[in-house]
Design a protein around this motif. Structure first.
Motif, PDB file in Angstrom:
ATOM      1  N   LYS A 220       0.893  -1.226   0.111  1.00 39.98           N
ATOM      2  CA  LYS A 220      -0.463   0.301  -0.361  1.00 39.98           C
ATOM      3  C   LYS A 220       0.943   1.194  -0.167  1.00 39.98           C
ATOM      4  O   LYS A 220       2.246   1.138   0.449  1.00 39.98           O
ATOM      5  N   ASP A 372      -7.954  12.871   7.260  1.00 45.16           N
ATOM      6  CA  ASP A 372      -8.477  13.034   7.383  1.00 45.16           C
ATOM      7  C   ASP A 372      -9.580  11.805   7.190  1.00 45.16           C
ATOM      8  O   ASP A 372      -9.577  11.543   8.735  1.00 45.16           O
ATOM      9  N   VAL A 374      -8.536   8.965   7.129  1.00 38.18           N
ATOM     10  CA  VAL A 374      -7.084   8.313   7.936  1.00 38.18           C
ATOM     11  C   VAL A 374      -7.591   8.238   8.845  1.00 38.18           C
ATOM     12  O   VAL A 374      -7.659   7.126  10.134  1.00 38.18           O
ATOM     13  N   LEU A 375      -7.516   9.373   9.283  1.00 39.18           N
ATOM     14  CA  LEU A 375      -7.870   9.522  11.290  1.00 39.18           C
ATOM     15  C   LEU A 375      -8.935   9.534  11.534  1.00 39.18           C
ATOM     16  O   LEU A 375      -9.406   9.193  12.703  1.00 39.18           O
ATOM     17  N   PRO A 377     -11.399   7.806  12.895  1.00 36.41           N
ATOM     18  CA  PRO A 377     -11.677   6.622  14.789  1.00 36.41           C
ATOM     19  C   PRO A 377     -12.365   4.887  13.425  1.00 36.41           C
ATOM     20  O   PRO A 377     -13.268   5.717  12.198  1.00 36.41           O
ATOM     21  N   PRO A 378     -11.880   4.091  13.898  1.00 42.23           N
ATOM     22  CA  PRO A 378     -12.574   3.134  12.677  1.00 42.23           C
ATOM     23  C   PRO A 378     -14.254   2.942  13.016  1.00 42.23           C
ATOM     24  O   PRO A 378     -14.649   3.898  14.044  1.00 42.23           O
ATOM     25  N   ARG A 380     -16.533   0.547  13.675  1.00 41.97           N
ATOM     26  CA  ARG A 380     -16.635   0.195  15.525  1.00 41.97           C
ATOM     27  C   ARG A 380     -16.426   1.336  16.178  1.00 41.97           C
ATOM     28  O   ARG A 380     -18.123   1.237  17.102  1.00 41.97           O
ATOM     29  N   ALA A 381     -15.629   2.067  16.053  1.00 42.23           N
ATOM     30  CA  ALA A 381     -15.215   3.450  17.733  1.00 42.23           C
ATOM     31  C   ALA A 381     -17.344   4.091  16.970  1.00 42.23           C
ATOM     32  O   ALA A 381     -17.440   4.428  18.265  1.00 42.23           O
ATOM     33  N   VAL A 384     -20.459   2.583  18.638  1.00 43.18           N
ATOM     34  CA  VAL A 384     -20.226   2.897  19.972  1.00 43.18           C
ATOM     35  C   VAL A 384     -20.391   3.705  20.707  1.00 43.18           C
ATOM     36  O   VAL A 384     -20.908   4.080  21.266  1.00 43.18           O
ATOM     37  N   ARG A 388     -23.485   5.900  22.395  1.00 46.50           N
ATOM     38  CA  ARG A 388     -23.563   5.862  23.518  1.00 46.50           C
ATOM     39  C   ARG A 388     -24.164   7.528  23.840  1.00 46.50           C
ATOM     40  O   ARG A 388     -24.856   7.627  24.685  1.00 46.50           O
TER      41      ARG A 388
END
Lengths: 524, 119
Positions: A220, A372, A374-375, A377-378, A380-381, A384, A388
């Protein structure tokens, strides 16, 4: 020469005959003159005059005979000298041809890998035996030298490749251990990691100089920050390097290793030729021709001659192994890598007091990664976070959430999770940047990966989208799942025997992919 | 196995991420300390710092950050220490939130265990 010596006796008799003819003639003429003079003088003196004339005639004849003989031998010698000169010129010509054409051609053929015997039959043979012997000895010696050079290079390349493979495996293992152990062991592991990375760089250097392939290939594009870190991590004094980079450019995967290695060598030079208290500063700048990386140290100022030598080492057309000194391989390695990847390396005196090296990475190696994306959060985050958030908004007290919360709230609905989870490269970036993404809804298998792993790693859109948050799955979906499960088990039991027969084949199929790495490394 | 690990690996070694440190200066962090960012990332920041600041807009535990960054917990602690020293994040311990909360009775826990085993 020998022909000449042998031709000499043939000429001898005729020459003597000719030489004798002249004094005989002289004796006849002198005798005639003497007789006439004797007849003229008074009778009293006649005896003395006759004796005198006779002696004079004999002396004259002898003198003429000697002179004639000398002149003959002189002309004969002159002839020989001219023939010898002609032959010497011809020999000179032949020797010149041998030196200028035959031997260089023979050496070229030897360098191209021809054996000594083949080359001897291919080149034009010189006429003289001595030259032939000379050529044969020369070709054989050079052929032996070339063979030794080639086998030494191959052995070095092979050894370097093995060390590279070991270092790569060891670095991966160390990374895995670093994940597993706590900070009591981490320090030691990091030290080992650093040492292994440096050993890997040395192996890479030897591989580059011997013309083998570089250590590893990235699949990559590697962002500039990682490239610089990868370079910094390979030198011993990495803590003295200060990186000033805010670029989101990425180097194409196939060239990233080479760029990293070249930068590592330049940084190592900068760090080792500056006092241990000085820092080495690395700046990254994007221009329209590519990305410019500047490595500046505050160490020794290189004189114009040293700068010119360094410049020549990194920009010469081909690698000249004779200029390698045993201890300083760095610039030669940088030169090789620069030729390979079209990097432009230039040296200049630095404004900081030391030397600055400017490396231009050409535009065709550069892609831009959307930092941006890339940065983010995944996925799942985000999920979540979203759950929340809904919980937080439901239970009224939103204490720590500032102004960013309202802007954040609609995001998961607006943008589907799988889209944001993958880095969205700039238009024109190669697709290698992306993780395997389903094409036409089908999972894409990467080389050496089982299909099961591919389907598992591919982002499943259904559970991540808004539907997942409803606690109860809809009945149609459950029915479809059971149907699929049933179908799979039925197929499995029917094809059980077939699969058993197939499984060794598939194991063989995956094995070469796994063992490909060391096998490739074995090759020079 | 190794091959997969190699494919997903990044070229930056952990000691370059931490700048050569292997141990956090302070032990304010443990696995479940909740981190909240206090400011937005600025350009030129180390990418891990920027990612932590982005993902910690809501409270996130140290171990979660470690998982998302794919870095060991001890390395994440060092990074968090940097951010805490410059005041870019705040750290809260979760047990501070449930003051006075007692653990459930052992009987209850046993029942839950039995029920789980029966599943």
């Amino acid at each position: 020469m020998s022909a000449h010596i042998s031709s000499h006796p043939y000429k001898g008799p005729s020459l003597t005959r000719q030489a004798l003819a002249v004094p005989l003639l002289a004796v006849v003429v002198a005798g005639g003159a003497g007789l006439w003079v004797t007849a003229e003088v008074p009778a009293a003196d006649r005896t003395a005059v006759a004796v005198f004339c006779g002696v004079a005639a004999v002396l004259l004849a002898v003198a003429l005979a000697v002179a004639a003989f000398r002149s003959r031998s002189i002309s004969r010698l002159q002839e020989r000298v001219t023939t010898l000169e002609r032959e010497a010129a011809a020999k000179e010509l032949e020797a010149a041809r041998l030196a200028d054409e035959t031997i260089p051609a023979a050496v070229r053929r030897l360098r191209d890998g021809g054996s000594a015997d083949t080359v001897l039959t291919q080149v034009t043979r010189p006429v003289s035996a001595a030259h032939q012997r000379l050529l044969r000895v020369l070709v054989q010696e050079i052929g032996t030298g070339e063979r030794m050079r080639a086998s030494a290079m191959a052995a070095c390349a092979n050894a370097a490749g093995r060390v590279q493979a070991l270092a790569t495996t060891m670095l991966a293992d160390l990374r895995e251990m670093e994940n597993r152990h706590d900070e009591n062991v981490l320090g030691d592991l990091l030290k080992l990691d650093h040492t292994t990375a440096q050993a890997g760089r040395i192996a890479d250097s030897i591989a580059v100089l011997t013309g083998a392939r570089s250590g590893r290939r990235w699949t990559k594009p590697i962002v500039m920050e990682s490239v610089l870190r990868g370079a910094v991590g390979r030198i011993s004094a990495f803590q003295r390097v200060r990186v000033h980079a805010a670029s989101n450019a990425a180097v194409a995967g196939y060239a990233a290793e080479g760029v990293m290695h070249a930068l590592a060598e330049l940084m190592d030079n900068a760090a080792s030729f500056s006092p241990p208290t000085e820092e080495v500063h690395v700046y990254v700048e994007e221009t329209h021709t590519g990305v410019v990386v500047t490595v500046e140290d505050g160490g020794l100022v290189m004189g114009p001659a040293a700068l010119a030598r360094a410049q020549k080492a990194v920009s010469s057309e081909t690698l000249d192994l004779t200029t390698l000194s045993g201890t300083r391989l760095g610039l030669a390695v940088v030169g090789c890598l620069a030729r390979k990847h079209d990097l432009t390396v230039s040296f200049r005196p630095s404004a900081r007091g030391g030397t600055g090296v400017v490396v231009l990475i050409p535009q065709q190696l550069i892609t831009h990664v959307n930092q941006d994306a890339v940065l983010e959060p995944p996925a799942r985050a985000r999920a979540v976070e979203a759950s929340r958030q809904t919980a937080a908004t439901a239970s009224a007290p939103v204490a720590e959430r500032g102004g960013s919360a309202p802007a954040e709230a609609p995001a998961p609905e607006a943008a589907p999770a799988p889209e944001t989870s993958s880095p969205a490269p700039a238009p024109g970036a190669p697709s290698a940047a992306q993780p395997p993404r389903p094409v036409n809804g089908l999972p894409k298998r990467r080389r050496g990966e089982t299909l099961a792993a591919a389907t598992r790693s591919a982002p499943a859109p259904a559970p991540d989208s808004g539907k997942a948050k409803t606690s109860r799955p809809c009945p149609e979906e459950a029915g479809a799942r059971f149907g699929a499960f049933r179908q799979a088990t039925r197929k499995g039991s029917a094809a059980g025997a077939a699969r058993n027969a197939e499984s060794p084949a598939s194991a063989e199929d995956t094995e070469p992919a796994e063992s490909a790495e060391p096998a490739e490394n074995d090759q020079p | 196995m190794i091959r997969g690990a190699l494919d997903n690996e990044d070229p930056d070694r952990l000691y370059t991420v931490t700048g050569g440190r292997s141990r956090a200066d302070e032990s304010v962090f443990d696995m479940v300390t909740l981190i909240v960012s206090e400011c937005e990332p600025v350009p030129g920041m180390q990418s891990e710092h920027a990612r932590i600041l982005r993902m910690c807009r809501g409270p996130l535990s140290v171990v979660e950050i470690s998982s998302y960054l794919d870095l060991p917990v001890s390395v994440v602690k060092i990074l968090l220490c940097d951010l805490l020293d410059t005041g870019r994040i705040t750290a809260r311990h979760p047990h501070a939130a449930r003051t006075g909360g007692r653990l459930p009775e052992p009987e209850t826990l046993k029942k839950v265990l039995v029920a789980l085993q029966n599943l």
